[in-house]
Design a protein around this motif. Structure first.
Motif, PDB file in Angstrom:
ATOM      1  N   VAL A   1       0.858  -1.182   0.000  1.00 13.19           N
ATOM      2  CA  VAL A   1       0.000   0.000   0.000  1.00 13.19           C
ATOM      3  C   VAL A   1       0.900   1.240   0.000  1.00 13.19           C
ATOM      4  O   VAL A   1       0.906   2.022   0.952  1.00 13.19           O
ATOM      5  CB  VAL A   1      -0.959   0.009   1.200  1.00 13.19           C
TER       6      VAL A   1
ATOM      7  N   LEU B   1       0.334   5.091   1.529  1.00 16.53           N
ATOM      8  CA  LEU B   1      -0.895   5.142   2.308  1.00 16.53           C
ATOM      9  C   LEU B   1      -0.674   4.587   3.704  1.00 16.53           C
ATOM     10  O   LEU B   1      -0.005   3.568   3.872  1.00 16.53           O
ATOM     11  CB  LEU B   1      -2.008   4.335   1.624  1.00 16.53           C
ATOM     12  N   LYS B   2      -1.233   5.255   4.702  1.00 11.27           N
ATOM     13  CA  LYS B   2      -1.255   4.711   6.053  1.00 11.27           C
ATOM     14  C   LYS B   2      -2.667   4.206   6.304  1.00 11.27           C
ATOM     15  O   LYS B   2      -3.607   4.977   6.487  1.00 11.27           O
ATOM     16  CB  LYS B   2      -0.873   5.756   7.096  1.00 11.27           C
ATOM     17  N   VAL B   3      -2.816   2.885   6.307  1.00  8.44           N
ATOM     18  CA  VAL B   3      -4.129   2.260   6.416  1.00  8.44           C
ATOM     19  C   VAL B   3      -4.558   2.198   7.873  1.00  8.44           C
ATOM     20  O   VAL B   3      -3.801   1.799   8.755  1.00  8.44           O
ATOM     21  CB  VAL B   3      -4.108   0.846   5.799  1.00  8.44           C
TER      22      VAL B   3
ATOM     23  N   THR C   1      -9.627  -1.929   7.007  1.00  5.27           N
ATOM     24  CA  THR C   1      -9.987  -2.407   5.677  1.00  5.27           C
ATOM     25  C   THR C   1     -11.389  -3.003   5.675  1.00  5.27           C
ATOM     26  O   THR C   1     -11.967  -3.290   6.727  1.00  5.27           O
ATOM     27  CB  THR C   1      -8.997  -3.474   5.167  1.00  5.27           C
TER      28      THR C   1
ATOM     29  N   LYS D   1      -9.185   9.291   3.499  1.00 10.61           N
ATOM     30  CA  LYS D   1      -9.454   8.896   2.128  1.00 10.61           C
ATOM     31  C   LYS D   1      -9.895   7.436   2.105  1.00 10.61           C
ATOM     32  O   LYS D   1      -9.656   6.676   3.058  1.00 10.61           O
ATOM     33  CB  LYS D   1      -8.211   9.080   1.255  1.00 10.61           C
TER      34      LYS D   1
ATOM     35  N   THR E   1      -7.841   5.480   5.186  1.00 14.47           N
ATOM     36  CA  THR E   1      -6.499   5.963   5.466  1.00 14.47           C
ATOM     37  C   THR E   1      -6.505   7.000   6.580  1.00 14.47           C
ATOM     38  O   THR E   1      -7.559   7.504   6.970  1.00 14.47           O
ATOM     39  CB  THR E   1      -5.869   6.565   4.202  1.00 14.47           C
ATOM     40  N   ASP E   2      -5.308   7.338   7.071  1.00 12.32           N
ATOM     41  CA  ASP E   2      -5.212   8.278   8.169  1.00 12.32           C
ATOM     42  C   ASP E   2      -5.594   9.704   7.775  1.00 12.32           C
ATOM     43  O   ASP E   2      -5.859  10.539   8.641  1.00 12.32           O
ATOM     44  CB  ASP E   2      -3.794   8.269   8.763  1.00 12.32           C
TER      45      ASP E   2
ATOM     46  N   VAL F   1      -6.860   5.894  -4.681  1.00  8.58           N
ATOM     47  CA  VAL F   1      -7.872   6.611  -3.917  1.00  8.58           C
ATOM     48  C   VAL F   1      -9.111   6.843  -4.772  1.00  8.58           C
ATOM     49  O   VAL F   1      -9.006   7.187  -5.957  1.00  8.58           O
ATOM     50  CB  VAL F   1      -7.306   7.952  -3.404  1.00  8.58           C
TER      51      VAL F   1
END
Length: 446
Positions: free
Chosen positions: A239, A242-244, A247, A262, A258-259, A284
Motif C-alpha cells: 500500500v 498510504l497509512k491504512v 480495511t 481517504k 487511510t489516516d 484513492v
C-alpha cells in the motif's frame, strides 16, 4: 420542505423518482416480468418511502440543521450485566464482545461460525441462544463477514473460526475447505495485530510494525500481493504512500480507510474509473472525501463521506438507498431524512442500515422479515427504496449490524436489540422460526 444539498442528487429528486416508480408499475400487467434494475417497483414493495424532513450538511446549512458531525464512536456505559461493548455480524450469525473480554455468538452454526468448539461425539449443542466462544484470550476487537469470525486479543494475537472456503482462517500450512471449523485457531502473523478485518472471502490485519498483512481469495489481486494464486496465506500487502487505518472487502475488491480520511481500493475495479482491471495497487476513490466509515457486502458497498452516505454496486432489493434503480458504478448519494448525521453504517446482502448521531437507526432495502424495524405493509413484503427510520426501535444505538435478514443494535446501556428474521436464531432468543419480527427484542445473554 426538503432542502437541496450540495451532495449529488437532491432529496426532492429522490422522492420524485420513487413516486414515479409506483405510478409506472400500476400501468403494467401482472404477467409482465420486471427488471430488478429498472425503475418499476411493486406498489406494496414501495410502501416505505422516506419520511420528509431536513437533511443536514456539514457546512452552509441553517443554524438549526442539527448537531455538529463527530465521527468518533459513542461509548457504552455498561449499565447492565452482562454488558456488550461491540457487535459483529456475518451472513446468518451475530457475535458480541462483552466488557469482560469474552465473545458470545448466536445464529447459524452451519460452518462453526459460533465458535462453540468441536462437539463430543454426536452431541453438538444446537441451542440458538448466545453462548461463549471457546478458548479465546481476553478479546479487544471482533470482526465477522459471511461465515467467518475473528477476534483480536490483548497481546495482538488473532484467532478465527467458521468458514474457510477461501482460506479466511489463515491456517498454516495454507488450507481451503468447505468443512466447519468451530474451534478458534491462531492466524500466523509476522507481528502482533493492532486491528483485524474480515471480508467476504479474505482478511487483512494491521500489524504493530506498521505493515498490512492480507490473506484469502486473490483471484482479482484483492490482497495487494506480488504472489500469484487464487488463495494465499497471510503475507505483506503493498500500500505505497498510504497509512491504512482499517480495511473492508467484497468478493473481489479490498477497500482501505487511510489516516487522512481517504478511501482507497484495489483488486477488481470498483467505485472509480480506470483502465487497469483488476488493479493490485491501491488507488484513492476521487469522489469521496473526509471518509469516516465504510461497509462492504457481496454486491454493494457504502461509505460515510463529508457527513453523508454514498453507495455503489448493485442490489436487487434497492439496498443502495438512492431511491432509484439499485445499480451504480460510481458512488451515488443516498439521502437521509433527519436532522442528525450518519455516524456508522452496515451493509448486508439486501439491506443497508445506518446509525445516526442521535442514536436512531435508518435502513433501506428488503423488509420482508421486518429487518427495516417498521411495521410491515398489509399483504406481505416491503422494500424501502430510500433510508427509512426504524420506528419500532426506541433505544439509543451506538452500533448497528446487519445479517442477511436481521438487524441488531448495540444500545448505549450495553444491551443488544435485534429485529427481522429469526430462521437461524439471529434474534438471540434461544429459538428459531420463519416469522417476520419488525419489533426489536432484547438478546437473552446467559
Amino acid at each position: 420542505m426538503l432542502r437541496h444539498t450540495r451532495f449529488g442528487r437532491t432529496s426532492m429528486a429522490v422522492l420524485v423518482a420513487a413516486s414515479s416508480a409506483i405510478v409506472n408499475v400500476v400501468a403494467c400487467s401482472d404477467s409482465e416480468q420486471r427488471d430488478v434494475f429498472s425503475s418499476e417497483v411493486d406498489a406494496a414493495d414501495a410502501a416505505h418511502l422516506p419520511e420528509t424532513g431536513t437533511e443536514p450538511t456539514l457546512d452552509g446549512g441553517p443554524a438549526d440543521a442539527g448537531p455538529s458531525f463527530d465521527a468518533a464512536s459513542e461509548p457504552v456505559t455498561c449499565s447492565v450485566t452482562p454488558c456488550a461493548v461491540e457487535l459483529a455480524a456475518g451472513e446468518n450469525h451475530v457475535c458480541a464482545r462483552m466488557s469482560a473480554g469474552d465473545v458470545r455468538c448466536w445464529g447459524s452454526d452451519d460452518f462453526g461460525s459460533l465458535g462453540r468448539g468441536e462437539p463430543d461425539a454426536d452431541t453438538r449443542d444446537v441451542s440458538f441462544g448466545p453462548l461463549t466462544v471457546v478458548e479465546l484470550p481476553k478479546s479487544v476487537q471482533i470482526t465477522a463477514a459471511y461465515r467467518t469470525t475473528c477476534a483480536r486479543g490483548e497481546d495482538g494475537s488473532v484467532k478465527c473460526w467458521g468458514g474457510n472456503d477461501r482460506g479466511q482462517l489463515g491456517l498454516t500450512p495454507l488450507t481451503t475447505d468447505t468443512r466447519a471449523h468451530p474451534q478458534p485457531t491462531v492466524v500466523g502473523l509476522s507481528a502482533p495485530a493492532t486491528r483485524i478485518d474480515i471480508g467476504q472471502r479474505s482478511a487483512c490485519a494491521l500489524l504493530s510494525t506498521g505493515g498490512l498483512a492480507c490473506w484469502g481469495a486473490n483471484d482479482k489481486m484483492q490482497l495487494g500481493r506480488e504472489e500469484t494464486g487464487t488463495t494465499l496465506s497471510p503475507g505483506p500487502s503493498k500500500v505505497p504512500g498510504l497509512k491504512v487505518m482499517r480495511t473492508a472487502a467484497s468478493n473481489t475488491t479490498t477497500y482501505a480507510l487511510t489516516d487522512d480520511d481517504k478511501l482507497a481500493a484495489w483488486g477488481a475495479l470498483a467505485a472509480r474509473e480506470g483502465s487497469l482491471d483488476p488493479d493490485p495497487l491501491p488507488a484513492v476513490i476521487p469522489t469521496l472525501n473526509r471518509v469516516t466509515d465504510v461497509s462492504v457486502g457481496l454486491t454493494h458497498a457504502c461509505a460515510i463521506a463529508e457527513g453523508s452516505v454514498y453507495c455503489w454496486g448493485s442490489s436487487a432489493k434497492y439496498a443502495l438507498c438512492t431511491g432509484l434503480p439499485s445499480k451504480e458504478t460510481l458512488p451515488a448519494h443516498a439521502a437521509l431524512y433527519s436532522d442528525a448525521y450518519p455516524q456508522q453504517i452496515s451493509v448486508a446482502r439486501n439491506n443497508t442500515c445506518v446509525r445516526l448521531t442521535d442514536g436512531t437507526v435508518q435502513c433501506c432495502g428488503d423488509g420482508s422479515r421486518g429487518q427495516l424495524g417498521a411495521p410491515l405493509a398489509d399483504g406481505g413484503g416491503t422494500v424501502a427504496l430510500s433510508f427509512t427510520k426504524a420506528t419500532s426501535f426506541t433505544g439509543h444505538a451506538v452500533q448497528v449490524v446487519t445479517t442477511a435478514q436481521t438487524t441488531c443494535a448495540l444500545l448505549r446501556t450495553g444491551e443488544v436489540d435485534c429485529w427481522g428474521g429469526n430462521q437461524h436464531g439471529e434474534l438471540g432468543q434461544g429459538t428459531a422460526d420463519d416469522d417476520a419480527h419488525p419489533t426489536p427484542a432484547a438478546v437473552h445473554f446467559q
